[in-house]
Structure formats: structure tokens, C-alpha cells
Motif scaffolding. Sequence first.
Motif, short mmCIF file in Angstrom:
data_model
loop_
_atom_site.label_atom_id
_atom_site.label_comp_id
_atom_site.label_asym_id
_atom_site.label_seq_id
_atom_site.Cartn_x
_atom_site.Cartn_y
_atom_site.Cartn_z
N ARG A 204 4.73 -3.03 5.93
CA ARG A 204 5.67 -2.09 6.58
C ARG A 204 6.04 -1.42 7.46
O ARG A 204 6.43 -1.02 7.64
CB ARG A 204 6.11 -2.23 5.02
CG ARG A 204 8.18 -1.77 6.00
CD ARG A 204 9.21 -2.05 3.91
NE ARG A 204 8.50 -3.57 3.22
CZ ARG A 204 9.23 -3.15 2.36
NH1 ARG A 204 9.43 -1.41 1.48
NH2 ARG A 204 9.30 -4.32 1.98
N ASN A 205 4.77 -0.26 6.57
CA ASN A 205 4.43 0.76 7.18
C ASN A 205 2.76 1.23 8.04
O ASN A 205 2.14 1.52 7.08
CB ASN A 205 4.20 1.82 6.28
CG ASN A 205 4.25 2.91 6.29
OD1 ASN A 205 4.82 3.50 7.58
ND2 ASN A 205 4.41 4.61 5.40
N LEU A 206 2.40 1.29 8.81
CA LEU A 206 1.44 0.90 9.55
C LEU A 206 1.00 2.74 9.79
O LEU A 206 -0.11 3.03 9.96
CB LEU A 206 1.72 0.26 10.91
CG LEU A 206 2.10 -0.89 10.84
CD1 LEU A 206 1.75 -1.81 12.20
CD2 LEU A 206 1.02 -1.93 9.61
N SER A 207 1.37 3.28 9.32
CA SER A 207 0.92 4.77 9.07
C SER A 207 -0.08 4.99 8.79
O SER A 207 -0.15 4.13 6.93
CB SER A 207 2.39 5.97 9.05
OG SER A 207 1.57 7.24 9.10
N ILE A 208 -1.19 6.06 8.68
CA ILE A 208 -1.98 6.08 7.92
C ILE A 208 -1.69 7.30 6.49
O ILE A 208 -1.68 7.49 5.49
CB ILE A 208 -2.78 6.89 8.25
CG1 ILE A 208 -2.95 7.55 8.97
CG2 ILE A 208 -4.06 5.68 9.33
CD1 ILE A 208 -4.72 8.36 9.65
N PHE A 209 0.27 7.58 7.07
CA PHE A 209 0.19 9.04 6.05
C PHE A 209 1.09 8.42 5.38
O PHE A 209 2.35 7.90 5.56
CB PHE A 209 0.55 9.38 7.15
CG PHE A 209 -0.09 10.56 7.84
CD1 PHE A 209 -1.43 11.38 7.55
CD2 PHE A 209 -0.21 10.34 8.81
CE1 PHE A 209 -2.26 11.89 8.64
CE2 PHE A 209 -0.99 10.31 9.43
CZ PHE A 209 -2.25 11.94 9.94
N THR A 210 0.91 8.52 3.75
CA THR A 210 1.87 7.68 2.39
C THR A 210 1.64 8.71 2.18
O THR A 210 0.99 9.16 1.28
CB THR A 210 1.46 6.43 2.42
OG1 THR A 210 2.55 5.85 1.66
CG2 THR A 210 -0.25 5.63 1.78
N THR A 211 3.28 8.77 0.82
CA THR A 211 3.08 8.75 -0.33
C THR A 211 2.54 8.59 -1.64
O THR A 211 1.72 8.72 -2.48
CB THR A 211 4.17 9.60 -0.30
OG1 THR A 211 5.24 8.77 -0.67
CG2 THR A 211 4.79 11.05 0.63
#
Length: 114
Positions: free
Chosen positions: A73-80
Motif C-alpha cells: 500500500r505504501n511503497l515509500s521507505i519512510f514509515t512510522t
Amino acid sequence: MTTETVAAENVAIGPPPTKKDAPALRSSASYRSRGRIYSALKHLSLIVVSIVMVYPLIWLVVSSFKPNDQIFRNLSIFTTDLTIENYVNGWNDLSQSFGLFMVNSTILSVGAII
């Protein structure tokens, strides 16, 4: 010296070049600035290519710590919300303990070295 030797020397040496005959010489500063621009563009392109090549590997490692519903769902490498739940499930969800496979691999590796 005779006039023949002077004429022969002029033919061998030739007349001094005029502005019309001489090639346009560039200053060394122009060559240095061109070299710096070329070097900067080369390094910039290498940095961009290396980021493109390394991004999937970084995404792979970061996605292993994401919850299953957020991996694609979220392909970014920045996640919380990072969790080690995937590693816990991978270690415990087998019919046999994953530690048994680690012991077998260790025995085979040590046996191959000895």
C-alpha cells in the motif's frame, strides 16, 4: 652561411605562423572549467544510478518490518509503524522450529570447513 643554407633552414623551419594559420588556442582555465563540469555531471549521474539500483534493496529490508497490510500500500521507505511481527511469525509458524534448521546449517558448514 650562404644564401642556399639560409633558404634551406627557412624551408625546414618554415615561416612563423600567423593568426590566420595558427589554431585557436584555449586557455588552461577553459579546459579546467570544462573538466569540472564534466566531472560534476559524471558524479551526479553515478549518484542517481546508484540510488535507482539500491532503492529496491532498501525497500525490501524496510518492508520486512512493515505490517503485512501496508507492504504494497505504501511503497515509500519512510514509515512510522515498524514491527518485528513478520520475523516472529516466520520463526514460529513452521511445523518444526526454525532453530533446528539453523543447527543443521551450522553442522553442515562446520563439517565442510573441517
